[in-house]
Design an enzyme around this catalytic site. Sequence first.
Site, PDB file in Angstrom:
ATOM      1  N   ASP A 125       0.596  -1.166   0.116  1.00 34.74           N
ATOM      2  CA  ASP A 125      -0.124   0.085   0.005  1.00 34.74           C
ATOM      3  C   ASP A 125       0.796   1.420   0.046  1.00 34.74           C
ATOM      4  O   ASP A 125       0.299   2.416  -0.207  1.00 34.74           O
ATOM      5  CB  ASP A 125      -1.022   0.004   1.378  1.00 34.74           C
ATOM      6  CG  ASP A 125      -0.319  -0.152   2.438  1.00 34.74           C
ATOM      7  OD1 ASP A 125       0.998  -0.500   2.536  1.00 34.74           O
ATOM      8  OD2 ASP A 125      -0.931  -0.089   3.577  1.00 34.74           O
ATOM      9  N   GLU A 131      12.559   1.067  15.183  1.00 39.45           N
ATOM     10  CA  GLU A 131      12.481   2.273  13.810  1.00 39.45           C
ATOM     11  C   GLU A 131      12.087   3.465  14.636  1.00 39.45           C
ATOM     12  O   GLU A 131      12.750   4.542  14.721  1.00 39.45           O
ATOM     13  CB  GLU A 131      11.433   1.865  12.849  1.00 39.45           C
ATOM     14  CG  GLU A 131      11.232   2.948  11.988  1.00 39.45           C
ATOM     15  CD  GLU A 131      10.048   2.670  11.055  1.00 39.45           C
ATOM     16  OE1 GLU A 131       9.912   3.303   9.809  1.00 39.45           O
ATOM     17  OE2 GLU A 131       8.941   1.899  11.193  1.00 39.45           O
TER      18      GLU A 131
END
Length: 334
Positions: free
Chosen positions: A9, A198
Amino acid sequence: MTELHVHLDGSLRPETVWELAAEQGISLPAKTAEELKIMMQAPVPCGSLEEYLSRFAVSKVCLQREEALERVAFELAEDMAADGVTCGEIRFAPQLSTDLGLSQEKVTEAVIRGVRRGMEVYPGITLGLLLCCMRGDDKETDRRNRETLELAAGLQDGGIVCGVDLAGAEAAYDTGLFRDLFREADRLGLKRTIHAGEAAGPDSVRKALELGAMRIGHGISAAEDEQLMRELAERKISLEVCVTSNVQTKGVPSLKDHPIRKLFDAGVRVTINTDNRTVSDTTLTEEIRLVRETFHFQDEELKKMEEYAAQAAFVKKRGGQDGDGEGSRERREE
């Protein structure tokens, strides 16, 4: 080239989204396809991971029908083949395409059809799919995530669905919250990668390892912990590093501060990936060029990172031999 970390996506062609919106009667907050492209790409600089993730909103609305899912999966296969990728793993969360009534199974079957068609048209590329569970702490998210695991387990013998992932807002939902979920993934015999390190510190990476992660999505905060780097190196756990994306999401203050060189020099199995080809406006070829020029990696070092990626791949490459890394053990036949 092998790519282990790319989101479906986040890698849609803007012109396709424009066409899908017109076909589906969806009103877009853009007057032209060019304006839409700008909206789908993360700004530089980007303020946070949350701002980066907001760029997925338009794509999500258009990915609620089977024909759309099949189309974008094929197009990503086509784009990866054109980029020179010979083995890749595309990840997506089936639960995010169920707003109009599709089941996770129907969503996944549509993506499989698109990927399979891509491999038929471009026989030089081997592709696998990773089904993403999503971070959250409510009962409905847990129910959907367990459904995703069961779906992946039922499809893993087919040769395209090759594992599962955990994605979403890492800073908001501690990795340790998903211990039971990944205990179930282990029971089902699923190969597992987890987004960690992250938007959160090295403790997130450590918890992902405790959850049985065979690879780590991003994992760059491990560079803050010498002992953790040694453990990653010793256990041959590959990091799916996405340099441009890491800079955009403020995983690092700036490009020059990215720890990819530090991690590599410490013996960590670093691999190079795009994360989101459209949102980050990049390709694997571009990421390799960026790493080479910014961090002065030599050809033999880049070759070593490619070997790490090939060995860590969960998907079995067509017509070739399995790698000898941790991620390739006990791999099922197609």
